[in-house]
Motif scaffolding. Structure first.
Motif, PDB file in Angstrom:
ATOM      1  N   THR A 213      28.360 -33.504   8.659  1.00 44.32           N
ATOM      2  CA  THR A 213      27.792 -34.405  10.390  1.00 44.32           C
ATOM      3  C   THR A 213      27.790 -36.119  10.102  1.00 44.32           C
ATOM      4  O   THR A 213      26.778 -35.739  10.007  1.00 44.32           O
ATOM      5  CB  THR A 213      27.621 -33.671  11.177  1.00 44.32           C
ATOM      6  OG1 THR A 213      27.884 -32.803  11.378  1.00 44.32           O
ATOM      7  CG2 THR A 213      27.304 -33.737  12.481  1.00 44.32           C
ATOM      8  N   THR A 214      28.651 -36.804  10.779  1.00 44.00           N
ATOM      9  CA  THR A 214      28.169 -37.868  10.818  1.00 44.00           C
ATOM     10  C   THR A 214      27.495 -38.862  12.373  1.00 44.00           C
ATOM     11  O   THR A 214      28.189 -38.471  13.448  1.00 44.00           O
ATOM     12  CB  THR A 214      29.367 -38.807  10.101  1.00 44.00           C
ATOM     13  OG1 THR A 214      29.435 -38.644   9.157  1.00 44.00           O
ATOM     14  CG2 THR A 214      28.867 -40.453  10.208  1.00 44.00           C
ATOM     15  N   SER A 230      23.647 -44.782   9.637  1.00 41.24           N
ATOM     16  CA  SER A 230      24.193 -44.259  10.230  1.00 41.24           C
ATOM     17  C   SER A 230      23.783 -43.451   8.728  1.00 41.24           C
ATOM     18  O   SER A 230      22.453 -42.946   8.636  1.00 41.24           O
ATOM     19  CB  SER A 230      25.665 -43.489   9.842  1.00 41.24           C
ATOM     20  OG  SER A 230      26.536 -44.347   8.123  1.00 41.24           O
ATOM     21  N   THR A 232      24.186 -38.796   8.386  1.00 40.82           N
ATOM     22  CA  THR A 232      25.220 -38.172   7.677  1.00 40.82           C
ATOM     23  C   THR A 232      24.243 -36.702   7.604  1.00 40.82           C
ATOM     24  O   THR A 232      23.373 -36.786   6.060  1.00 40.82           O
ATOM     25  CB  THR A 232      26.047 -37.756   7.150  1.00 40.82           C
ATOM     26  OG1 THR A 232      26.930 -39.601   6.784  1.00 40.82           O
ATOM     27  CG2 THR A 232      26.915 -37.058   6.166  1.00 40.82           C
TER      28      THR A 232
END
Length: 394
Positions: A213-214, A230, A232
């Protein structure tokens, strides 16, 4: 034995291992080193079994030595194969063996259930001892733990990610391994906290995705005002321990020069009574509450290497038997941060996730005078050589 070598392929219990073995004096004399910029293996080997020279010598100078040069092939499989090779050789010559692993990491639940720990447990037996470094993170806040106390599914305190004690929020390169106390799921949000501990931006709760899941900070309506980058995460129940696991990687940099005004944090959610423990696994993150009582503070209390939490292996910490050493040039050097007669400040310790106190033993592991590799290019200068001759070891 070298997994990347070009000599004869070794066989253990009828199975051929990758790499090559060198056993005759002529073969060994032609070898140099597996890494030209390191002396760690030479240093620790001489501590264990170095020939007595003057007032210095190894702990067991009459012992035979079997070395496994893994260089950049330091995988779990190669380590286990190397241990198996050493024990097999010892059995073939009718001798007991002690294998030393001066390495470690914090991947896993720290409860001895990883495939690596179980493989090491299975290799130990009468006359087959395995000793592992407790770790060198005893002075770092690389661990955090918290128990959810509110009724139902509720928010836990924040755990702020901080690069080091004097870093001010500019960029983050973090990898965190978090385990629950059982298979019960928990989740988290990314959050920006200002210098007063107030929330400035928060992501949605992160949920499992097949490929990880980013969360893109750069496109979020408020996060983009603070960070570009980001995070993840991978979610799931760990097959070996049966505990729910979230692994998070964060790569982010501030979008403003006012980076002293905010910090990147993680906001965890879980059921009442559930406990979670997390570890930094890359060595770049200290967990801290920045002095705010409503946040979770990091600690060193579970800084023991995950590799050293097996049932049958022995974890070893560092004791300060000396903090001054003589240099080759006749001078002396003192580590003022180390106090004689104490546990070394860098030496990792437990309990592990099972509540077992570790390490089992400590030994002289600071300011140890020992050998360096003649091929080590970092020892070209006299000052460097003098320093490496008394490398701080555990």
């Amino acid at each position: 034995y070298m997994p990347g070598g070009t000599g004869k392929s070794p066989a253990v219990n009828g199975k051929t291992l990758p790499g090559a073995e060198y056993t005759t004096p002529e073969e060994i004399a032609k070898l140099t080193c597996d890494l030209t910029g390191e002396s760690h293996g030479t240093h620790t080997s001489a501590i264990a079994a170095g020939t007595i020279v003057g007032s210095y010598g190894g702990m067991a100078p009459e012992a035979d030595i079997v070395l496994c040069g893994l260089a950049n092939d330091l995988t779990d499989a190669n380590i286990v194969n190397s241990i198996n090779y050493i024990f097999s050789y010892a059995e073939s010559v009718g001798k007991p063996a002690v294998v030393n692993l001066s390495l470690g990491d914090h991947v896993g639940p720290h409860d001895g259930t990883t495939d690596f720990c179980k493989s090491l447990d299975a290799l130990t037996d009468a006359g087959r001892l395995l000793v592992l470094s407790a770790g060198n993170e005893g002075g770092y806040k690389l661990h955090f733990g918290t128990t959810f106390t509110n009724a139902g599914t509720s928010v836990a305190q924040n755990t702020v990610l901080l690069i080091d004690s004097d870093y001010y929020g500019g960029s983050y390169e973090s990898a965190i391994d978090i385990y629950g106390s059982d298979a019960s799921a928990f989740t988290f949000q990314y959050v920006v906290i200002d210098a007063n501990g107030n929330q400035k931006a928060v992501s949605k709760k992160q949920t499992a995705s097949a490929n990880g899941t980013t969360f893109n900070m750069s496109t979020h309506s408020t996060f983009k005002n603070y960070y570009d980058g980001s995070g993840t995460a991978w979610f799931g129940v760990d097959a070996n321990s049966g505990k729910y696991n979230i692994y998070i990687e964060v790569s982010a940099e501030t979008t403003s020069s006012n980076d002293e005004d905010w910090y990147l944090g993680i906001l965890f959610w879980g059921a009442k009574g559930q406990t979670i423990n997390g570890w930094d696994i890359e060595g770049y993150t200290d967990f801290t509450n920045l002095g705010y009582s409503k946040f979770v503070d990091g600690d060193s209390e579970m800084s023991i290497s995950s590799m050293a939490t097996g049932k049958n292996t022995i974890s070893v910490g560092a004791f300060v038997s000396r903090n001054t050493y003589p240099t080759v040039g006749g001078n002396s050097y003192t580590y003022n941060s180390l106090t004689n007669g104490t546990i070394a400040t860098f030496s990792s310790y437990g309990p592990d996730a099972n509540g077992v106190q570790r390490p089992e033993i400590v030994g002289g592991g600071a300011t140890v005078v020992s050998a360096v590799s003649r091929y080590d290019t970092s020892t070209t200068g006299a000052d460097n050589y003098n320093f490496l001759a008394a490398e701080v070891e555990d």
